[in-house]
Structures are given as structure tokens and as C-alpha cells.
Design a protein around this motif. Structure first.
Motif, PDB file in Angstrom:
ATOM      1  N   ASP A  46       0.832  -1.210   0.000  1.00 41.44           N
ATOM      2  CA  ASP A  46       0.000   0.000   0.000  1.00 41.44           C
ATOM      3  C   ASP A  46       0.865   1.259   0.000  1.00 41.44           C
ATOM      4  OD1 ASP A  46      -2.348  -1.429  -0.041  1.00 41.44           O
ATOM      5  OD2 ASP A  46      -2.752  -1.216   2.105  1.00 41.44           O
ATOM      6  N   GLN A  49       2.573   1.749  -3.432  1.00 37.02           N
ATOM      7  CA  GLN A  49       1.645   2.191  -4.478  1.00 37.02           C
ATOM      8  C   GLN A  49       1.345   3.690  -4.395  1.00 37.02           C
ATOM      9  OE1 GLN A  49       0.722   0.449  -7.125  1.00 37.02           O
ATOM     10  NE2 GLN A  49       2.093  -1.102  -6.290  1.00 37.02           N
ATOM     11  N   LYS A  50       1.515   4.290  -3.225  1.00 29.03           N
ATOM     12  CA  LYS A  50       1.251   5.715  -3.045  1.00 29.03           C
ATOM     13  C   LYS A  50       2.411   6.594  -3.528  1.00 29.03           C
ATOM     14  CE  LYS A  50      -1.817   5.040   0.851  1.00 29.03           C
ATOM     15  NZ  LYS A  50      -2.085   5.272   2.267  1.00 29.03           N
ATOM     16  N   ILE A  94       5.726  10.844   2.360  1.00 22.28           N
ATOM     17  CA  ILE A  94       4.630   9.865   2.354  1.00 22.28           C
ATOM     18  C   ILE A  94       4.989   8.665   3.214  1.00 22.28           C
ATOM     19  CG2 ILE A  94       3.390   8.197   0.905  1.00 22.28           C
ATOM     20  CD1 ILE A  94       3.562  10.343  -1.364  1.00 22.28           C
ATOM     21  N   GLU A  98       2.949   7.626   6.586  1.00 20.20           N
ATOM     22  CA  GLU A  98       2.251   6.344   6.656  1.00 20.20           C
ATOM     23  C   GLU A  98       2.789   5.470   7.792  1.00 20.20           C
ATOM     24  OE1 GLU A  98      -0.522   5.573   4.984  1.00 20.20           O
ATOM     25  OE2 GLU A  98      -0.401   7.593   4.158  1.00 20.20           O
TER      26      GLU A  98
END
Length: 106
Positions: A46, A49-50, A94, A98
Motif C-alpha cells: 500500500d 503504491q502511493k 509519504i 504512513e
């Protein structure tokens, strides 16, 4: 032929996921940094993919971000993305955001 497997009460080694940042140098690619993502495969995918960048790596690519898995002490490249310096800065933000959310806001 007999194969023996001894289990000493230890849990099998969990996979470890991380993102490696590398830069092209005159001597090839050099690893600059590594973000440890833990052992949750879905979480690792996840995050990756960001991230911004291009999955089509070319000879001109200077910065790489690699999603890696270590299983039984062996590294395995799961995905590779090249990015610009600006994208790398955003991607690091990011990843940190996260990881903070995952470990503190669950």
C-alpha cells in the motif's frame, strides 16, 4: 530418503519489508537509505503504491526506490520505481507519514 525437520518452538522467520533508495553513480547504483516497513505485506505494498515516480526504468534513471522483502535472510526485489529528486522528497514524506499513522494511530 528421509527429510528431517526440527521445530524448536521458534516461530518461522517472518518476512521483512523495506524500501531502499539508490542513486546512480560512476560506479553503478549505490544504496543511500532504507526505510523498514515491518512484516505486513499489504501495508508495504500500500505504501509503495502511493509513491510517485515511473515504473519504466531507463538508462537515464538516476534515483531508484525499490520495494524489497527479506525472507530467510535472502533479499527479494518486489518492485522498482525511478523518480526525480522532487518526487523523492515527496515520497519520503509519504513513507514517514504512513509509518507514523501505522504505528501510532491504529
Amino acid at each position: 530418503m528421509y527429510l528431517w525437520h526440527f521445530h524448536c518452538g521458534h516461530k518461522p522467520m517472518e518476512p521483512k519489508f523495506y524500501i531502499v533508495i539508490s542513486m546512480r553513480t560512476v560506479n553503478g547504483f549505490e544504496s543511500l537509505s532504507k526505510f523498514y516497513l515491518g512484516s505486513n505485506k499489504d501495508f508495504a505494498y500500500d505504501i509503495f503504491q502511493k509513491l510517485s515516480g515511473d515504473d519504466n526504468v531507463t538508462q537515464e534513471s538516476i534515483l531508484h526506490m525499490e520495494l524489497m522483502e527479506t525472507r530467510h535472510e535472502l533479499p527479494l526485489n518486489l518492485n522498482l520505481r525511478c523518480c526525480t529528486l522532487e518526487e523523492l522528497g515527496q515520497n519520503c514524506k509519504i513513507i514517514i507519514r504512513e509509518l507514523f499513522k501505522y504505528y501510532n494511530l491504529q
